[in-house]
Each structure stands twice: as C-alpha cells, then as structure tokens.
Design a protein around this motif. Structure first.
Motif, PDB file in Angstrom:
ATOM      1  N   GLY A   1      -9.773  -7.775  14.132  1.00  0.00           N
ATOM      2  CA  GLY A   1     -10.380  -7.399  12.858  1.00  0.00           C
ATOM      3  C   GLY A   1     -11.471  -6.367  13.078  1.00  0.00           C
TER       4      GLY A   1
ATOM      5  N   VAL B   1     -10.006  -1.477   2.816  1.00  0.00           N
ATOM      6  CA  VAL B   1     -10.089  -2.624   3.725  1.00  0.00           C
ATOM      7  C   VAL B   1     -11.389  -3.418   3.591  1.00  0.00           C
TER       8      VAL B   1
ATOM      9  N   ILE C   1      -9.797   1.235  10.657  1.00  0.00           N
ATOM     10  CA  ILE C   1      -9.966  -0.204  10.408  1.00  0.00           C
ATOM     11  C   ILE C   1      -8.935  -0.676   9.382  1.00  0.00           C
TER      12      ILE C   1
ATOM     13  N   VAL D   1     -12.984  -7.816   4.201  1.00  0.00           N
ATOM     14  CA  VAL D   1     -13.540  -8.310   5.474  1.00  0.00           C
ATOM     15  C   VAL D   1     -14.520  -9.443   5.168  1.00  0.00           C
TER      16      VAL D   1
ATOM     17  N   ALA E   1      -7.389  -0.974  14.268  1.00  0.00           N
ATOM     18  CA  ALA E   1      -7.757  -2.398  14.364  1.00  0.00           C
ATOM     19  C   ALA E   1      -7.074  -3.153  13.231  1.00  0.00           C
ATOM     20  N   GLU E   2      -5.913  -3.731  13.546  1.00  0.00           N
ATOM     21  CA  GLU E   2      -5.123  -4.419  12.515  1.00  0.00           C
ATOM     22  C   GLU E   2      -4.877  -5.869  12.956  1.00  0.00           C
TER      23      GLU E   2
ATOM     24  N   MET F   1       0.835  -1.193   0.000  1.00  0.00           N
ATOM     25  CA  MET F   1       0.000   0.000   0.000  1.00  0.00           C
ATOM     26  C   MET F   1       0.872   1.247   0.000  1.00  0.00           C
TER      27      MET F   1
ATOM     28  N   PRO G   1      -5.378  -0.682   9.291  1.00  0.00           N
ATOM     29  CA  PRO G   1      -4.403   0.358   8.887  1.00  0.00           C
ATOM     30  C   PRO G   1      -3.145  -0.188   8.222  1.00  0.00           C
TER      31      PRO G   1
ATOM     32  N   VAL H   1      -0.777   5.524   5.341  1.00  0.00           N
ATOM     33  CA  VAL H   1      -1.577   6.748   5.142  1.00  0.00           C
ATOM     34  C   VAL H   1      -1.648   7.629   6.397  1.00  0.00           C
TER      35      VAL H   1
HETATM   36  C1  SAM Z   1      -5.029  -3.386   1.505  1.00  0.00           C
HETATM   37  S1  SAM Z   1      -4.470  -3.173   3.127  1.00  0.00           S
HETATM   38  C2  SAM Z   1      -4.841  -1.458   3.442  1.00  0.00           C
HETATM   39  C3  SAM Z   1      -4.001  -0.836   4.507  1.00  0.00           C
HETATM   40  C4  SAM Z   1      -4.292   0.650   4.775  1.00  0.00           C
HETATM   41  N1  SAM Z   1      -5.667   0.870   5.198  1.00  0.00           N
HETATM   42  C5  SAM Z   1      -3.959   1.475   3.558  1.00  0.00           C
HETATM   43  O1  SAM Z   1      -4.875   1.892   2.840  1.00  0.00           O
HETATM   44  O2  SAM Z   1      -2.769   1.715   3.332  1.00  0.00           O
HETATM   45  C6  SAM Z   1      -5.762  -4.020   4.007  1.00  0.00           C
HETATM   46  C7  SAM Z   1      -5.485  -4.162   5.489  1.00  0.00           C
HETATM   47  O3  SAM Z   1      -6.638  -4.699   6.130  1.00  0.00           O
HETATM   48  C8  SAM Z   1      -6.229  -5.676   7.056  1.00  0.00           C
HETATM   49  N2  SAM Z   1      -7.354  -6.616   7.268  1.00  0.00           N
HETATM   50  C9  SAM Z   1      -7.571  -7.820   6.687  1.00  0.00           C
HETATM   51  N3  SAM Z   1      -8.703  -8.368   7.154  1.00  0.00           N
HETATM   52  C10 SAM Z   1      -9.219  -7.488   8.037  1.00  0.00           C
HETATM   53  C11 SAM Z   1     -10.377  -7.485   8.871  1.00  0.00           C
HETATM   54  N4  SAM Z   1     -11.243  -8.498   8.857  1.00  0.00           N
HETATM   55  N5  SAM Z   1     -10.580  -6.421   9.659  1.00  0.00           N
HETATM   56  C12 SAM Z   1      -9.715  -5.371   9.661  1.00  0.00           C
HETATM   57  N6  SAM Z   1      -8.609  -5.329   8.893  1.00  0.00           N
HETATM   58  C13 SAM Z   1      -8.361  -6.362   8.100  1.00  0.00           C
HETATM   59  C14 SAM Z   1      -5.013  -6.317   6.432  1.00  0.00           C
HETATM   60  O4  SAM Z   1      -4.206  -6.979   7.395  1.00  0.00           O
HETATM   61  C15 SAM Z   1      -4.322  -5.115   5.810  1.00  0.00           C
HETATM   62  O5  SAM Z   1      -3.463  -4.503   6.703  1.00  0.00           O
END
Ligand code: SAM
Length: 211
Positions: free
Chosen positions: A74, A107, A23, A111, A45-46, A1, A25, A30
C-alpha cells in the motif's frame, strides 16, 4: 477505472519524468497517459495482487514494460517503505528522498490513514520534486461547490458508501491533508465539477528545495 481523467490530469501525467512512484495504479488504465521516453523507471504500489497481471500487461502495451516495477504494497509507510527497500530502490542507511515525481490518481480517498500516508510520500520526494494529484474530495459548498451536493455526500456516506466502495471516503478533505503533509514551494490545485457529489481536485504540489 478508465483512462478518461478529470480536468488536466492527462497533461500532468504526460509531463512526468525521471524516477516515478505510482500509488494504487490498479490495472494501469492510465499508463497510456505517461510518455515512456521521459521516464527512467516507475514503481507501482498496488496492494491488490489480482490486479497485477492486468497492470503488467498495460505496462507492456504502453511501452513501459521494462521500466514498470510492480510492488505488492500500500501507500502507507509501513507497507511501502519495506517494499521499496526490498526492490532495492531505498537504501535504509540513506535519506528517503528518492523520487522525482509521485502520482496519486484516484487513490487517496481510500487509504486508511491519509495524513500519515501523505507525510510518508512527501519524505520520498526529492527536494523540488512533484506530487501529481487527481482525487475526489469533500464538496467545497462554502465556496465554489453546492450545499445540496455536500448534503448528498453525507447521505450516501451514512447509507454505507465506504462499506460498499472498499473503504472509499466521499467526505475526505484531501486538499487539507496534502497542504499539511509537507513544506511546499508551490501548490497548484483546482476543482473539477465542484458542484457535483464527486468533485475532484486536480493539480500538482512542488516540494521545497530545502528538504
Ligand atoms: C479507484 S482505483 C484507481 C486506480 C488507478 N489509479 C486509476 O486511476 O485508474 C484505486 C486503487 O488503489 C488501490 N489501493 C487501495 N488501497 C490502497 C492503499 N492503501 N495504498 C495504495 N493503493 C491502494 C486499489 O487496489 C485500487 O487499485
């Protein structure tokens, strides 16, 4: 990312103030988009523990160090709520509506139960609170999108996109989940690059004052 964000996401994050829930991060690429001076505290929440060190480092680098609290959970209520209770943010005896703003940046495509997760996040928002969203979604081919891009989303999905991309869904209608996820006073969402295979919706949803 990367810290590059579609559309006006950076401006939306810069406006965030008060108590924030972030959620998924990741490593906090960012975080530089927030204005630390407007923020009381952020809870991130990571669920992927390997990303926490990078997340803490980025929080330090961007002036959020003392204000950023990393939670290993999550965004789904059965994972998030206990983690917030443990962190002392939620009182099990009181109403859950605690946060001024909740950020979902790239994110919700991954989910496992989007409807339930969004309803759970809605309950955590204070009345009049804001949900900030930047998510890639199903191509809106019947309106401003393109049929070819929509067909490609289907092809990539059949070829195993969710399997190879850690559960990420290309064809998710996240806007529909969001609109149905609660009673909103105002919804302001727009497409960014709707003609592509990875179109985004970017914007904000303001919770009604009556809940
Ligand atoms: C594509 S990355 C985006 C990271 C950040 N928000 C950004 O835009 O740079 C998706 C993130 O969501 C996390 N993730 C995966 N499943 C999730 C869940 N059920 N609840 C919250 N976060 C989750 C992943 O571990 C990952 O860090």
């Amino acid at each position: 990312m990367s810290a590059d964000l579609p559309g006006h996401t950076a401006q939306l994050l810069h406006q965030c103030q008060g108590l924030i829930l972030d959620i998924g991060p990741g490593t906090g690429e960012v975080l530089s988009r927030f204005d630390a001076s407007k923020i009381t505290a952020i809870y991130g929440a990571e669920p992927t523990a390997d990303l926490h060190e990078g997340l803490r480092k980025n929080a330090e680098k961007t002036g959020l160090g003392q204000k950023y609290h990393v939670l290993r959970c999550g965004g789904e209520p059965e994972s998030l709520y206990p983690a917030l209770h443990k962190a002392g943010v939620l009182n099990p005896e009181a109403a859950a509506a605690t946060f001024d703003e909740i950020c979902c940046i790239r994110v919700l495509c991954g989910v496992p139960e989007p409807a339930k997760t969004i309803r759970g996040l809605y309950a955590l928002l204070k009345p009049g609170g804001r949900l900030v969203v930047c998510e890639h979604v199903v191509n809106p081919w019947k309106t401003e999108g393109r049929f070819v891009a929509r067909a490609l989303q289907w092809v990539y999905s059949v070829m195993g996109w969710p399997f190879f991309m850690g559960g990420c869904e290309l064809q998710r209608d996240t806007e529909d989940y969001l609109r149905r996820g609660g009673v909103w006073k105002r919804v302001s969402l727009g497409y960014v690059e709707p003609e592509t295979t990875i179109p985004f919706i970017v914007g904000e949803l303001i919770k009604t004052d009556d809940y």
